[in-house]
Design a protein around this motif. Structure first.
Motif, PDB file in Angstrom:
ATOM      1  N   ARG A 316      66.002  34.887  57.194  1.00  0.00           N
ATOM      2  CA  ARG A 316      67.170  34.156  56.703  1.00  0.00           C
ATOM      3  C   ARG A 316      67.831  34.909  55.552  1.00  0.00           C
ATOM      4  N   ILE A 317      67.022  35.498  54.680  1.00  0.00           N
ATOM      5  CA  ILE A 317      67.591  36.270  53.573  1.00  0.00           C
ATOM      6  C   ILE A 317      68.347  37.482  54.109  1.00  0.00           C
ATOM      7  N   ALA A 318      67.736  38.220  55.038  1.00  0.00           N
ATOM      8  CA  ALA A 318      68.372  39.423  55.578  1.00  0.00           C
ATOM      9  C   ALA A 318      69.672  39.081  56.306  1.00  0.00           C
ATOM     10  N   HIS A 319      69.679  37.959  57.021  1.00  0.00           N
ATOM     11  CA  HIS A 319      70.887  37.547  57.736  1.00  0.00           C
ATOM     12  C   HIS A 319      72.011  37.236  56.753  1.00  0.00           C
ATOM     13  N   GLN A 320      71.697  36.499  55.695  1.00  0.00           N
ATOM     14  CA  GLN A 320      72.718  36.156  54.703  1.00  0.00           C
ATOM     15  C   GLN A 320      73.231  37.409  54.003  1.00  0.00           C
ATOM     16  N   ARG A 321      72.346  38.342  53.683  1.00  0.00           N
ATOM     17  CA  ARG A 321      72.760  39.555  52.984  1.00  0.00           C
ATOM     18  C   ARG A 321      73.587  40.471  53.878  1.00  0.00           C
ATOM     19  N   ALA A 322      73.335  40.421  55.167  1.00  0.00           N
ATOM     20  CA  ALA A 322      74.156  41.211  56.084  1.00  0.00           C
ATOM     21  C   ALA A 322      75.603  40.733  56.067  1.00  0.00           C
ATOM     22  N   ILE A 323      75.798  39.449  55.775  1.00  0.00           N
ATOM     23  CA  ILE A 323      77.146  38.885  55.718  1.00  0.00           C
ATOM     24  C   ILE A 323      77.788  39.150  54.366  1.00  0.00           C
ATOM     25  N   THR A 324      77.013  38.976  53.295  1.00  0.00           N
ATOM     26  CA  THR A 324      77.572  39.051  51.943  1.00  0.00           C
ATOM     27  C   THR A 324      77.466  40.445  51.317  1.00  0.00           C
ATOM     28  N   HIS A 325      76.690  41.352  51.928  1.00  0.00           N
ATOM     29  CA  HIS A 325      76.436  42.687  51.369  1.00  0.00           C
ATOM     30  C   HIS A 325      75.831  42.584  49.963  1.00  0.00           C
ATOM     31  N   ASP A 326      75.017  41.570  49.756  1.00  0.00           N
ATOM     32  CA  ASP A 326      74.426  41.301  48.442  1.00  0.00           C
ATOM     33  C   ASP A 326      73.070  42.005  48.348  1.00  0.00           C
ATOM     34  N   SER A 327      73.104  43.302  48.125  1.00  0.00           N
ATOM     35  CA  SER A 327      71.876  44.084  48.018  1.00  0.00           C
ATOM     36  C   SER A 327      72.008  45.059  46.857  1.00  0.00           C
ATOM     37  N   PRO A 328      70.896  45.582  46.340  1.00  0.00           N
ATOM     38  CA  PRO A 328      70.952  46.474  45.175  1.00  0.00           C
ATOM     39  C   PRO A 328      71.717  47.754  45.480  1.00  0.00           C
ATOM     40  N   PRO A 329      72.297  48.377  44.466  1.00  0.00           N
ATOM     41  CA  PRO A 329      73.070  49.612  44.683  1.00  0.00           C
ATOM     42  C   PRO A 329      72.207  50.724  45.283  1.00  0.00           C
ATOM     43  N   TRP A 330      72.796  51.440  46.233  1.00  0.00           N
ATOM     44  CA  TRP A 330      72.065  52.524  46.895  1.00  0.00           C
ATOM     45  C   TRP A 330      71.602  53.598  45.913  1.00  0.00           C
ATOM     46  N   PRO A 331      72.406  54.050  44.921  1.00  0.00           N
ATOM     47  CA  PRO A 331      71.923  55.106  44.029  1.00  0.00           C
ATOM     48  C   PRO A 331      70.653  54.728  43.271  1.00  0.00           C
ATOM     49  N   VAL A 332      70.547  53.458  42.848  1.00  0.00           N
ATOM     50  CA  VAL A 332      69.365  53.032  42.111  1.00  0.00           C
ATOM     51  C   VAL A 332      68.145  53.026  43.032  1.00  0.00           C
ATOM     52  N   GLN A 333      68.318  52.553  44.256  1.00  0.00           N
ATOM     53  CA  GLN A 333      67.216  52.589  45.209  1.00  0.00           C
ATOM     54  C   GLN A 333      66.776  54.027  45.472  1.00  0.00           C
ATOM     55  N   ARG A 334      67.743  54.904  45.640  1.00  0.00           N
ATOM     56  CA  ARG A 334      67.422  56.310  45.933  1.00  0.00           C
ATOM     57  C   ARG A 334      66.683  56.951  44.768  1.00  0.00           C
TER      58      ARG A 334
END
Length: 446
Positions: A316-334
């Protein structure tokens, strides 16, 4: 040969896992499966070592680890027993103090000390980010796949949480992970330990849910709730480890209520008396939502954490985030991926443990005569219970000298206790810490 009919243990000397760790794991498993009941007397460390044909240090290490986790307890003159630790008592409420003034040096409970000797690895990670090709569009809503794989491996190794990379979701820190988890649950109130992490209670309330205060480290009746938020490895701010019997009872209460347990594992790697206490999620992956963070090991300003949850909640979290793009910034993850890969995180954690162990000893030596230490000191703070007037006098003396020392009462909502929560992380240096302790000790003596 087994040591006794009540304690059947098999040690694999060919395994890469230390013998003491193998022994602790097997005894813990016997307790959680109810094969060893509360109150059962175990063989002495000397007798068990002789029966197993190992050095006594092996059995002493295993027993010390399990005592620290709350599974066992030593009784002077009687031996070592399977624990049935009592809950903490609570005290009446009182008024709160004002927030810290600008310019005061806060003895923070959450700002890590980072060894400057490892700065080259930090810079190298960000140089690598600057030359890496970012995703063409919005990246995976669950987070960078390579980072999720690295975290899954680390969680299995250091926290006892065995999971696949697909079960890990990256978050923008603990409160963000809590918000996402709550958004995947049905309507209903959430039990939050009290005293406890204030940001967690605020986050729960901000989602429109009721907050049910429950005394810290007690086993709450979760009937009528959808979740319970806890910090079992190192309760914030009391600093105690949730006793083993309470862990099992908490999971049973959650099962009866159809609720989940949200485990905030905020500084579990920073134990320096024993090995890190295994995560609650290692006992029940279907009932526990696990929250981890880079804030205490790398930097709070990275705003990066991770979440491991049962399949339904995770999807459910992944589905909602796929819609809202509410995820941490890629540079910080990298960057975190590079910091893990190059050993930066392990190095700064090891360095921090040594510094915290030294500072903790100085804090205890200075303040233990004036208050009751609430638990074994781990991480970057120590909590002392004392009368309200003493705590306020020390707090005000600290402010007059330029230091903001958090009051225990300010971490409470319903079940108020009095005392000081003395942080000794990266917000001050050794000289400032010693000066602050001298100021507090003078006030407490008066």
């Amino acid at each position: 040969m087994p040591p006794s009919p009540a304690l059947v243990v098999t040690l694999d000397r060919r395994s890469a896992r230390p013998l003491g760790t193998q022994l602790a794991d097997q005894v813990r498993a016997r307790i959680t499966s109810a094969s060893l009941a509360a109150g059962t007397r175990l063989p002495s460390s000397r007798a068990l070592a002789a029966d197993l044909g190992v050095a006594r240090s092996v059995t002493e290490q295993a027993y010390a680890q399990l005592v620290a986790e709350g599974w066992l307890e030593g009784r002077h003159g009687s031996g070592t027993f399977v624990s049935a630790a009592p809950p903490l008592a609570s005290t009446p409420p009182t008024r709160r103090t004002a927030p810290a003034e600008p310019g005061l040096l806060r003895l923070s409970t959450g700002t890590p000390w980072i060894d400057p000797r490892h700065a080259a690895l930090w810079r190298r990670a960000w140089r690598e980010v600057s030359t890496a090709r970012p995703p063409a569009g919005y990246d995976d809503p669950r987070g960078l796949p390579a980072l999720r794989a690295a975290l899954a491996e680390r969680l299995a190794h250091v926290r006892g949480v065995v999971c696949d990379p697909d079960e890990v979701l990256l978050t923008a820190g603990t409160t963000d992970g809590l918000r996402h988890a709550l958004g995947a649950l049905p309507a209903g109130p959430v039990a939050v330990e009290d005293p406890g992490y204030r940001a967690a209670a605020v986050t729960v309330a901000a989602t429109g849910r009721g907050v049910r205060d429950v005394p810290a480290l007690e086993v709450p009746d979760l009937a009528g709730t959808v979740a319970a938020y806890v910090t079992p490895a190192h309760q914030h701010p009391l600093g105690r480890t949730m006793p083993a019997a309470h862990r099992v009872a908490l999971l049973a209460s959650a099962r009866r209520a159809g609720a989940v347990v949200i485990e905030d594992d905020y500084d579990s790697e920073l134990r320096y008396d024993v090995a890190p206490v295994p995560a609650l999620a290692g006992l029940d992956r279907e009932r526990v939502v696990y929250l981890g963070t880079a804030s205490k090991s790398v930097a709070p300003s990275m705003r990066l954490g991770w979440l491991v949850a049962p399949a339904g909640i995770r999807e459910r979290i992944a589905h909602q985030r796929a819609i809202t793009h509410d995820s941490p910034p890629w540079p910080v993850q990298r960057a975190l991926l590079a910091l893990l890969r190059d050993g930066y995180v392990d190095k700064v954690v090891r360095s921090a443990r040594r510094v915290y162990a030294d500072r903790a000893g100085r804090v205890v030596d200075a303040l233990a005569p004036y208050g009751e230490l609430t638990g074994p000191v781990a991480g970057m703070y120590a909590t002392f219970v004392m009368p309200r007037e003493q705590a306020l006098a020390a707090h005000e003396a600290g402010r007059a000298a330029g230091y903001d020392v958090p009051l225990l009462a300010d971490q409470c909502r319903t079940h108020v206790r009095h005392g000081l929560v003395v942080g000794f992380g990266g917000s001050l240096d050794d000289g400032q810490l010693d000066h602050a302790l001298a100021v507090l000790a003078r006030a407490l003596r008066g």
